[in-house]
Design a protein around this motif. Structure first.
Motif, PDB file in Angstrom:
ATOM      1  N   TRP A  63       0.861  -1.172   0.000  1.00 29.09           N
ATOM      2  CA  TRP A  63       0.000   0.000   0.000  1.00 29.09           C
ATOM      3  C   TRP A  63       0.892   1.214   0.000  1.00 29.09           C
ATOM      4  CZ3 TRP A  63      -5.288  -0.473  -0.109  1.00 29.09           C
ATOM      5  CH2 TRP A  63      -5.796  -1.753   0.128  1.00 29.09           C
ATOM      6  N   LEU A  72      -4.635   5.807   0.696  1.00 31.06           N
ATOM      7  CA  LEU A  72      -3.613   4.868   0.206  1.00 31.06           C
ATOM      8  C   LEU A  72      -4.210   4.000  -0.890  1.00 31.06           C
ATOM      9  CD1 LEU A  72      -2.119   3.674   3.609  1.00 31.06           C
ATOM     10  CD2 LEU A  72      -1.147   5.352   2.048  1.00 31.06           C
ATOM     11  N   TYR A  73      -3.387   3.596  -1.801  1.00 31.76           N
ATOM     12  CA  TYR A  73      -3.840   2.662  -2.825  1.00 31.76           C
ATOM     13  C   TYR A  73      -2.840   1.494  -2.887  1.00 31.76           C
ATOM     14  CZ  TYR A  73      -0.342   4.783  -5.867  1.00 31.76           C
ATOM     15  OH  TYR A  73       0.830   5.227  -6.405  1.00 31.76           O
ATOM     16  N   ASN A  74      -3.375   0.366  -3.309  1.00 31.26           N
ATOM     17  CA  ASN A  74      -2.515  -0.816  -3.341  1.00 31.26           C
ATOM     18  C   ASN A  74      -1.735  -0.871  -4.655  1.00 31.26           C
ATOM     19  OD1 ASN A  74      -4.548  -1.464  -5.056  1.00 31.26           O
ATOM     20  ND2 ASN A  74      -5.061  -3.428  -4.138  1.00 31.26           N
TER      21      ASN A  74
END
Length: 199
Positions: A63, A72-74
């Protein structure tokens, strides 16, 4: 309480073949030599494997975010690597040759160690057999000396012998008993040396 037990136990029987097998299993120099051979075999296998292509894979998942106030982004990644040893200046071939030479030296050393152990065990085994035979011979000497003493005492009782003859027979009997005790001691020493040679 310490006791001197010199009599040869009847249940103790040592076979040369089993003594050698036990020595090969338990003597530290044999085990170390065998392990050196196995280690050098593994090095030869590793040196030969250096000629083969190598494939490796990597991967990751996580993340991440660029700022504290943003969500947050994966993210993930996957990688695959293939390497071929095309030419390395004959280093790989030299490594295989060196590993083979080390293996042959380890095998020769192992053979010398095994022969040394065989010689040691055989010598101690033969010394044990010889000392067992000396026990039987000294028993016969004691029996003969006892018979000679009885004869000299009988001759003296009938007036046909002398006190010197009896004294000589007593000295001979004492010496025969000493020889018997020494042969029992020698057997115990030979047995202990054989056990040490076996490991």
């Amino acid at each position: 309480v310490l006791k001197d037990i010199l009599e040869v136990p009847r249940e103790v029987k040592v076979e040369l073949s089993s003594a050698l097998e036990n020595a090969f299993r338990s003597r530290p120099e044999v085990i170390a030599s065998r392990m050196r051979v196995e280690g050098n075999k593994a090095l030869v296998t590793a040196a030969k494997a250096a000629h083969l292509p190598a494939i490796s894979a990597t991967g990751g998942y996580g993340w991440r975010g660029f700022a504290l106030d943003q969500p947050l982004y994966n993210s993930w990644n996957i990688g695959l690597n293939l390497s071929l040893p095309i030419f390395q200046g004959w280093a790989l071939a030299a490594g295989v040759d060196q590993a083979d030479a080390n293996l042959k030296a380890a095998e020769a050393s192992n053979g010398a160690v095994m022969q040394s152990v065989v010689l040691d065990v055989q010598q101690q085994y033969l010394a044990l057999q010889e000392s067992a035979q000396r026990i039987e011979a000294s028993k016969k000497l004691v029996a003969q000396a006892e018979e000679a003493l009885k004869l000299s005492q009988g001759r003296y009782n009938f007036g046909a012998g002398s006190p010197i003859e009896i004294t000589d027979a007593q000295v001979t009997l004492a010496n025969a008993r000493i020889t018997y005790i020494q042969s029992l001691y020698d057997y115990r020493v030979a047995y202990a040396r054989l056990q040490r040679a076996i490991g």
